[in-house]
Design an enzyme around this catalytic site. Structure first.
Site, PDB file in Angstrom:
ATOM      1  N   ASP A  13       0.745  -1.259  -0.011  1.00  0.00           N
ATOM      2  CA  ASP A  13      -0.013  -0.075  -0.026  1.00  0.00           C
ATOM      3  C   ASP A  13       0.919   1.106   0.108  1.00  0.00           C
ATOM      4  OD1 ASP A  13      -2.128  -1.607   0.306  1.00  0.00           O
ATOM      5  OD2 ASP A  13      -1.844  -1.926   2.624  1.00  0.00           O
ATOM      6  N   LYS A  16       2.092   2.335  -5.005  1.00  0.00           N
ATOM      7  CA  LYS A  16       3.054   1.676  -6.425  1.00  0.00           C
ATOM      8  C   LYS A  16       2.238   1.921  -7.427  1.00  0.00           C
ATOM      9  CE  LYS A  16       3.284  -2.183  -4.390  1.00  0.00           C
ATOM     10  NZ  LYS A  16       2.872  -1.675  -3.108  1.00  0.00           N
TER      11      LYS A  16
END
Ligand code: IMP
Length: 428
Positions: A13, A16
């Site tokens: 998380d 990306k």
């Protein structure tokens, strides 16, 4: 070399998807190499938020070829549902999507098995996403898996599925006391999904290697984070794939010498979903403020994420594991609200100070963060687009992260929109 690897340096998380999407406009190809629909990459496309689970985040860029590589575990029904969902949002998925014939399939019995196993673990549950990831990778290793290429001839797929489902049903019923899977119903759903996926099937490694040989820009999009790596993460509270840069050659068929630069993505603070140690977890008040400002809820499961401060020990560990050359620091704007920002510079372990991320889970659980306080800036960074737009204290925070991790920060992201990025150096 024209390859660029983007991987997470924390527990997933990190943002990306957003960074990949930002770079995708400059990429010719975006390749997923591990994980599956456990990922949730939230991306702003033309002002709308779109979540990708299996589709590479470059799919919204008409010019980019998107590859689901052999290291991914692919849930056929999820993929079709996702194609339909993003198509309804105006993103077209056609010949621009290639699915490798060797990607192992996540099938309904994997999800049923995972639910039963997590329940049986009781207080020791891992807190998985229930997407069947662990059982699918287990089948690959125990040589019982079924690969995406089998979807092309459904008769053969049917045989393999029936054989595996019969065994798994015995496990579900006899060991876990759960109802068996309805095989006929599952097969009719899978047959529909297979027909949709078949046109996308391809032998992708030569295509990706060919693109690199031609000097085309290829982005390898990691899912989850380095601390969730099955070998080097906080085992057993990890996912079942190799989330470090080592996963790229194994999950794409591209040799290590060709993968190119490795860029790590780190949040300006830290979050974690699911169980397991988290040394810099903040007190409930500060964690609540981070969660609210950062909208820290799982994109796949909707679970609230655990929130804490930047952990330089952990990120440095990830940098070393993958040979990360530069960082992208995301969600810097979430820290706009704090007078002072704790940054973990080392751990205290059994009365001593250490800079090393402990390999033993027990040691990590006992490690206490040694914080230094970085001055906050109490000013919005949301509109910043170049380094000079950032408040001096925010620039100093970035510099401190560079000093502590030993590598430069290539960019900082300051909002959900794909252009809400301040580039310090060119990324692709
Ligand atoms: P699994 O990947 O569903 O088996 O879950 C194993 C662990 O990885 C759990 O702690 C999950 O919360 C975590 N995890 C899996 N995928 C992600 C992700 O994309 N972001 C953050 N955590 C994840």
């Amino acid at each position: 070399m024209s390859g660029l690897v983007l991987i997470g340096t924390q527990w997933g998380d990190e943002g990306k998807g957003k960074v990949t999407n930002y770079l995708a406009s400059r990429a010719d190809m975006v390749v997923r190499f591990q994980g599956g629909a456990n990922a949730g990459h939230t991306v702003a496309v033309d002002g709308r938020m779109v979540v990708f689970h299996l589709l590479p985040s470059g799919i919204s860029e008409p010019g980019a070829t998107c590859v689901i590589g052999p290291g991914v575990v692919l849930d056929p029904e999820e993929l079709v549902a996702e194609i339909d969902r993003v198509s309804a949002q105006g993103i077209s998925v056609g010949p621009n999507l290639l699915v490798d014939v060797g990607a192992h399939l996540v099938l309904p019995y994997h999800k049923a098995q995972e639910a039963a196993e997590e329940e049986a673990r009781g207080a020791d549950a891992i807190g998985t996403t229930h997407r069947g990831i662990g059982p699918a990778y287990s089948d690959q290793c125990s040589r019982e898996g079924i690969r995406a290429g089998e979807l092309a001839t459904f008769g053969r797929f049917r045989e393999l599925f029936e054989r595996n489902a019969a065994r798994r049903n015995r496990l579900l019923e006899r060991l876990y006391g759960k109802p068996p899977l309805d095989v006929a119903d599952a097969l009719s759903r899978l047959e529909r999904a297979a027909a949709r996926i078949a046109p996308h099937l391809a032998d992708t490694p030569p295509i990706v290697r060919g693109a690199l040989h031609e000097g085309r820009r290829v982005l390898f999009e990691g899912a989850q984070g380095s601390l969730l790596d099955v070998a080097f993460g906080t085992y057993p509270f990890v996912t079942s794939s190799h989330t470090t840069a080592a996963g790229v050659p194994a999950g794409t068929g591209v040799p290590p010498s060709m993968i190119g630069e490795v860029i790590g993505v780190a949040k300006a603070y830290t979050t974690r979903v699911g169980a397991g140690p988290f040394p810099t977890e903040a007190d409930p008040k500060a964690a609540g403020l981070i969660r609210e400002r950062g909208a820290e809820r799982g994109a796949t499961t909707g679970r609230p994420r655990r929130c804490g401060w930047f952990d330089a020990v952990a990120v440095r560990y990830s940098v070393e594991l993958s040979g990360i050359e530069r960082l992208v620091l995301t969600k810097l704007d979430v820290l706009d609200a704090f007078d002072s920002i704790p940054v973990c510079v080392a751990y205290e372990l059994d009365g001593g100070r250490t800079n090393r991320f402990p390999r033993s889970l027990d040691d990590l659980a006992r490690a206490r963060p040694i914080f230094e306080e970085a001055p906050g800036w109490r000013q919005s960074t949301a509109g910043a687009r170049k380094p000079a737009d950032l408040p001096a204290a925010a620039r100093a925070y970035v510099k401190r992260v560079e000093a502590l991790t030993g590598i430069p920060v290539a960019a900082a992201s300051v909002g959900a929109a794909s252009h809400a990025i301040v580039e310090f150096s060119k990324m692709l």
